[in-house]
Design an enzyme around this catalytic site. Structure first.
Site, PDB file in Angstrom:
ATOM      1  N   HIS A 167       0.800  -1.231   0.000  1.00 20.85           N
ATOM      2  CA  HIS A 167       0.000   0.000   0.000  1.00 20.85           C
ATOM      3  C   HIS A 167       0.832   1.281   0.000  1.00 20.85           C
ATOM      4  O   HIS A 167       0.318   2.366  -0.159  1.00 20.85           O
ATOM      5  CB  HIS A 167      -0.941   0.048   1.206  1.00 20.85           C
ATOM      6  CG  HIS A 167      -0.245   0.417   2.489  1.00 20.85           C
ATOM      7  ND1 HIS A 167       0.431  -0.487   3.260  1.00 20.85           N
ATOM      8  CD2 HIS A 167      -0.112   1.608   3.123  1.00 20.85           C
ATOM      9  CE1 HIS A 167       0.945   0.119   4.303  1.00 20.85           C
ATOM     10  NE2 HIS A 167       0.639   1.394   4.261  1.00 20.85           N
TER      11      HIS A 167
HETATM   12  C1  UD1 Z   1      -2.115   6.114   5.195  1.00 16.97           C
HETATM   13  C2  UD1 Z   1      -0.853   6.649   5.868  1.00 16.97           C
HETATM   14  C3  UD1 Z   1       0.208   5.573   5.877  1.00 16.97           C
HETATM   15  C4  UD1 Z   1      -0.309   4.299   6.511  1.00 16.97           C
HETATM   16  C5  UD1 Z   1      -1.596   3.866   5.846  1.00 16.97           C
HETATM   17  C6  UD1 Z   1      -2.190   2.713   6.594  1.00 16.97           C
HETATM   18  C7  UD1 Z   1      -0.444   9.048   5.536  1.00 16.97           C
HETATM   19  C8  UD1 Z   1       0.338  10.062   4.800  1.00 16.97           C
HETATM   20  N1  UD1 Z   1      -0.307   7.774   5.119  1.00 16.97           N
HETATM   21  O1  UD1 Z   1      -1.794   5.821   3.853  1.00 16.97           O
HETATM   22  O2  UD1 Z   1       1.329   6.015   6.623  1.00 16.97           O
HETATM   23  O3  UD1 Z   1       0.661   3.295   6.371  1.00 16.97           O
HETATM   24  O4  UD1 Z   1      -2.537   4.958   5.881  1.00 16.97           O
HETATM   25  O5  UD1 Z   1      -3.107   2.008   5.844  1.00 16.97           O
HETATM   26  O6  UD1 Z   1      -1.132   9.393   6.462  1.00 16.97           O
HETATM   27  N2  UD1 Z   1      -9.041   5.160   0.514  1.00 16.97           N
HETATM   28  C9  UD1 Z   1     -10.277   4.596   0.352  1.00 16.97           C
HETATM   29  N3  UD1 Z   1     -10.980   4.298   1.488  1.00 16.97           N
HETATM   30  C10 UD1 Z   1     -10.537   4.560   2.738  1.00 16.97           C
HETATM   31  C11 UD1 Z   1      -9.281   5.154   2.878  1.00 16.97           C
HETATM   32  C12 UD1 Z   1      -8.528   5.449   1.755  1.00 16.97           C
HETATM   33  O7  UD1 Z   1     -10.751   4.345  -0.751  1.00 16.97           O
HETATM   34  O8  UD1 Z   1     -11.246   4.252   3.726  1.00 16.97           O
HETATM   35  C13 UD1 Z   1      -8.237   5.444  -0.704  1.00 16.97           C
HETATM   36  C14 UD1 Z   1      -8.473   6.846  -1.284  1.00 16.97           C
HETATM   37  O9  UD1 Z   1      -8.410   6.756  -2.668  1.00 16.97           O
HETATM   38  C15 UD1 Z   1      -7.270   7.610  -0.775  1.00 16.97           C
HETATM   39  C16 UD1 Z   1      -6.188   6.533  -0.755  1.00 16.97           C
HETATM   40  O10 UD1 Z   1      -6.858   5.328  -0.397  1.00 16.97           O
HETATM   41  O11 UD1 Z   1      -6.950   8.694  -1.583  1.00 16.97           O
HETATM   42  C17 UD1 Z   1      -5.070   6.816   0.212  1.00 16.97           C
HETATM   43  O12 UD1 Z   1      -5.568   7.044   1.539  1.00 16.97           O
HETATM   44  P1  UD1 Z   1      -4.735   7.936   2.578  1.00 16.97           P
HETATM   45  O13 UD1 Z   1      -5.363   7.851   3.906  1.00 16.97           O
HETATM   46  O14 UD1 Z   1      -4.499   9.285   2.020  1.00 16.97           O
HETATM   47  O15 UD1 Z   1      -3.326   7.248   2.606  1.00 16.97           O
HETATM   48  P2  UD1 Z   1      -2.926   5.715   2.767  1.00 16.97           P
HETATM   49  O16 UD1 Z   1      -2.247   5.283   1.519  1.00 16.97           O
HETATM   50  O17 UD1 Z   1      -4.085   4.934   3.244  1.00 16.97           O
HETATM   51  N1  UDP Z   2      -4.358  -5.118   8.551  1.00 19.09           N
HETATM   52  C1  UDP Z   2      -5.665  -5.571   8.602  1.00 19.09           C
HETATM   53  N2  UDP Z   2      -6.265  -5.928   7.428  1.00 19.09           N
HETATM   54  C2  UDP Z   2      -5.636  -5.875   6.220  1.00 19.09           C
HETATM   55  C3  UDP Z   2      -4.297  -5.406   6.197  1.00 19.09           C
HETATM   56  C4  UDP Z   2      -3.685  -5.021   7.368  1.00 19.09           C
HETATM   57  O1  UDP Z   2      -6.260  -5.649   9.679  1.00 19.09           O
HETATM   58  O2  UDP Z   2      -6.268  -6.221   5.202  1.00 19.09           O
HETATM   59  C5  UDP Z   2      -3.696  -4.704   9.804  1.00 19.09           C
HETATM   60  C6  UDP Z   2      -2.370  -5.359  10.078  1.00 19.09           C
HETATM   61  O3  UDP Z   2      -2.549  -6.604  10.720  1.00 19.09           O
HETATM   62  C7  UDP Z   2      -1.675  -4.330  10.963  1.00 19.09           C
HETATM   63  C8  UDP Z   2      -2.191  -3.022  10.408  1.00 19.09           C
HETATM   64  O4  UDP Z   2      -3.391  -3.325   9.705  1.00 19.09           O
HETATM   65  O5  UDP Z   2      -2.080  -4.442  12.309  1.00 19.09           O
HETATM   66  C9  UDP Z   2      -1.176  -2.431   9.481  1.00 19.09           C
HETATM   67  O6  UDP Z   2      -1.753  -1.384   8.775  1.00 19.09           O
HETATM   68  P1  UDP Z   2      -1.261  -0.909   7.344  1.00 19.09           P
HETATM   69  O7  UDP Z   2      -0.498  -1.986   6.680  1.00 19.09           O
HETATM   70  O8  UDP Z   2      -2.454  -0.373   6.654  1.00 19.09           O
HETATM   71  O9  UDP Z   2      -0.333   0.347   7.702  1.00 19.09           O
HETATM   72  P2  UDP Z   2       1.137   0.554   8.289  1.00 19.09           P
HETATM   73  O10 UDP Z   2       1.357  -0.355   9.438  1.00 19.09           O
HETATM   74  O11 UDP Z   2       2.094   0.329   7.165  1.00 19.09           O
HETATM   75  O12 UDP Z   2       1.143   1.990   8.668  1.00 19.09           O
END
Ligand code: UD1
Ligand code: UDP
Length: 381
Positions: free
Chosen positions: A218
């Site tokens: 991601h």
């Molecule tokens: C964010 C965090 C990242 C973390 C990740 C965990 C920042 C800068 N990044 O990244 O550090 O590892 O969350 O998962 O804060 N979207 C949906 N539905 C949702 C949420 C997001 O469709 O419920 C899609 C949207 O298109 C959005 C994209 O995902 O633009 C990215 O979401 P965003 O929260 O901006 O960043 P993440 O890549 O999720």
């Molecule tokens: N996780 C989850 N479902 C998924 C993928 C990840 O519950 O489909 C959990 C995972 O076990 C961990 C957390 O989400 O506890 C990690 O989040 P993510 O990978 O989104 O972000 P990061 O840790 O890189 O910030």
């Protein structure tokens, strides 16, 4: 003592479960927790599922900021958090990790003198092109209490000039650093057996008999760059000839597969029966998958560590990691988004399955330790 806890992204909601559980079990008469969800993640399978499953109290407030550019998203959150801090007048604001929700909480609180507790402090990738690196540096340097889960985190804070042997009262100018365990380890220990009882994902997906690789992708540096995303998927297709691959897709990745991979590669992925693409799974399902997987391949910070907690080898789809220890112990390999390095790492772990996973993430009671320190240092008690 009154805490305002800020959550927003999936991993923060999961981490918050450990602190809320410790408050409920041990400090209900001493600590009031007000939970603020920024709304950074909002799909049910990125947010609500964790409240339902992990017994996290319903958020007291939801700012519903949704997705936007970094600046817009952070500004909307900052405005909302500031108003709530003024209204709630907490003793501490609790911030997790390094997302935009963390950054917004840090900016809002520091400017109006609400002491910040940063959980997962001190981690560094030394790569400032990552949005998370900016967020965590700002948050650490605005914090009053910093809880670092690893020795590497402690060393980073030392190097950045944080005092190590200082006495209270602790403030933003005299911050206190604690090296304690990892709150995510608390959760993994707590939910490991519960996951076995309450989920049937292993049986449902027919994974009980045949080994499988669990993969997650991601990170924006992978999803947003077509050549990197393609290299990772080419490696997954190669791997799937030897082993099943289970890939719960983050919504960001699901969207970008369609724009950043060529049609031929997309066809190969969607028609490959040995690659199981899933929507994001619940935490209990994730724990079950991690426990049963042969190997974990990921660019996630949290999933890297959980692989280690469950004694699984990890292939890290990044050029560097904040979790140095899991690489130094030989249990994870940095393969970046490089097809041949990914295949070499896979071969390495097939030939040399790791056996020793030293206890480097604490004893599963980090949350209680943190709450004790907050109670001891709370100057308004
Ligand atoms: C964010 C965090 C990242 C973390 C990740 C965990 C920042 C800068 N990044 O990244 O550090 O590892 O969350 O998962 O804060 N979207 C949906 N539905 C949702 C949420 C997001 O469709 O419920 C899609 C949207 O298109 C959005 C994209 O995902 O633009 C990215 O979401 P965003 O929260 O901006 O960043 P993440 O890549 O999720
Ligand atoms: N996780 C989850 N479902 C998924 C993928 C990840 O519950 O489909 C959990 C995972 O076990 C961990 C957390 O989400 O506890 C990690 O989040 P993510 O990978 O989104 O972000 P990061 O840790 O890189 O910030």
């Amino acid at each position: 003592m009154k805490l305002v806890t800020i959550i927003g992204a999936r991993p923060q909601i999961i981490k918050a479960a450990a602190l809320s559980r410790a408050i409920r079990n041990h400090y209900a008469d001493q600590i009031q927790e007000v939970i603020v969800h920024t709304g950074q993640h909002y799909d049910d399978n990125m947010s609500q599922v964790f409240f339902d499953e992990l017994q996290i109290p319903r958020p007291d407030y939801n700012l519903h900021v949704g997705s936007a550019s970094h600046g817009v998203q952070t500004a909307r959150m900052t405005e909302g958090i500031e108003a709530l801090l003024i209204k709630e007048q907490p003793d501490f604001i609790v911030l997790y990790g390094d997302t935009n929700s963390t950054l917004a909480g840090a900016i809002a609180a520091a400017k109006i003198h609400v002491p910040i507790v940063h959980i997962e402090a001190g981690l560094r990738s030394f790569n400032k092109s990552m949005p998370e690196e900016i967020n965590r540096i700002v948050c650490d340097h605005c914090s009053t209490l910093l809880f670092t889960p690893t020795k590497a985190g402690l060393e980073n804070l030392k190097r950045e000039g944080f005092p190590m042997d200082n006495d209270g009262p602790f403030t933003i100018d005299n911050p206190k650093v604690y090296h304690c365990g990892d709150i995510m380890y608390d959760n993994s220990l707590h939910f490991a057996d519960i996951a076995e009882e309450k989920t049937d994902i292993i049986q449902r997906l027919g994974l009980a008999e045949k080994p499988f690789i669990l993969a997650t992708i991601h990170r924006d540096s992978n999803t947003d760059q077509p050549e990197r995303l393609s290299a990772i998927f080419k490696a997954l297709i190669k791997l799937s000839k030897e082993c099943q691959v289970v890939l719960p897709l983050h919504p960001r990745t699901e969207k970008l597969i369609k724009t950043n991979l060529n049609e031929d590669l997309q066809k190969q992925i969607f028609s490959c029966t040995n690659i199981k693409l899933l929507p994001p799974v619940s935490f209990l399902e994730m724990v079950a998958l991690e426990r049963h997987a042969q190997l974990v391949m990921t660019d996630s910070g949290g999933v890297q560590k959980e692989a280690y907690f469950f004694k699984k080898p990890g292939i890290i789809l990044r050029p560097e990691t904040e979790w140095l220890e899991i690489v130094e112990t030989g249990n994870a390999i940095l393969a970046d988004a490089d097809e041949s390095r990914i295949m070499q790492a896979w071969q390495h772990f097939k030939d040399n399955p790791p056996t020793a996973f030293p206890e480097i993430f604490g004893d599963g009671h980090a949350a209680e330790f943190m709450l004790e320190q907050m109670l001891l240092t709370n100057t308004r008690k």
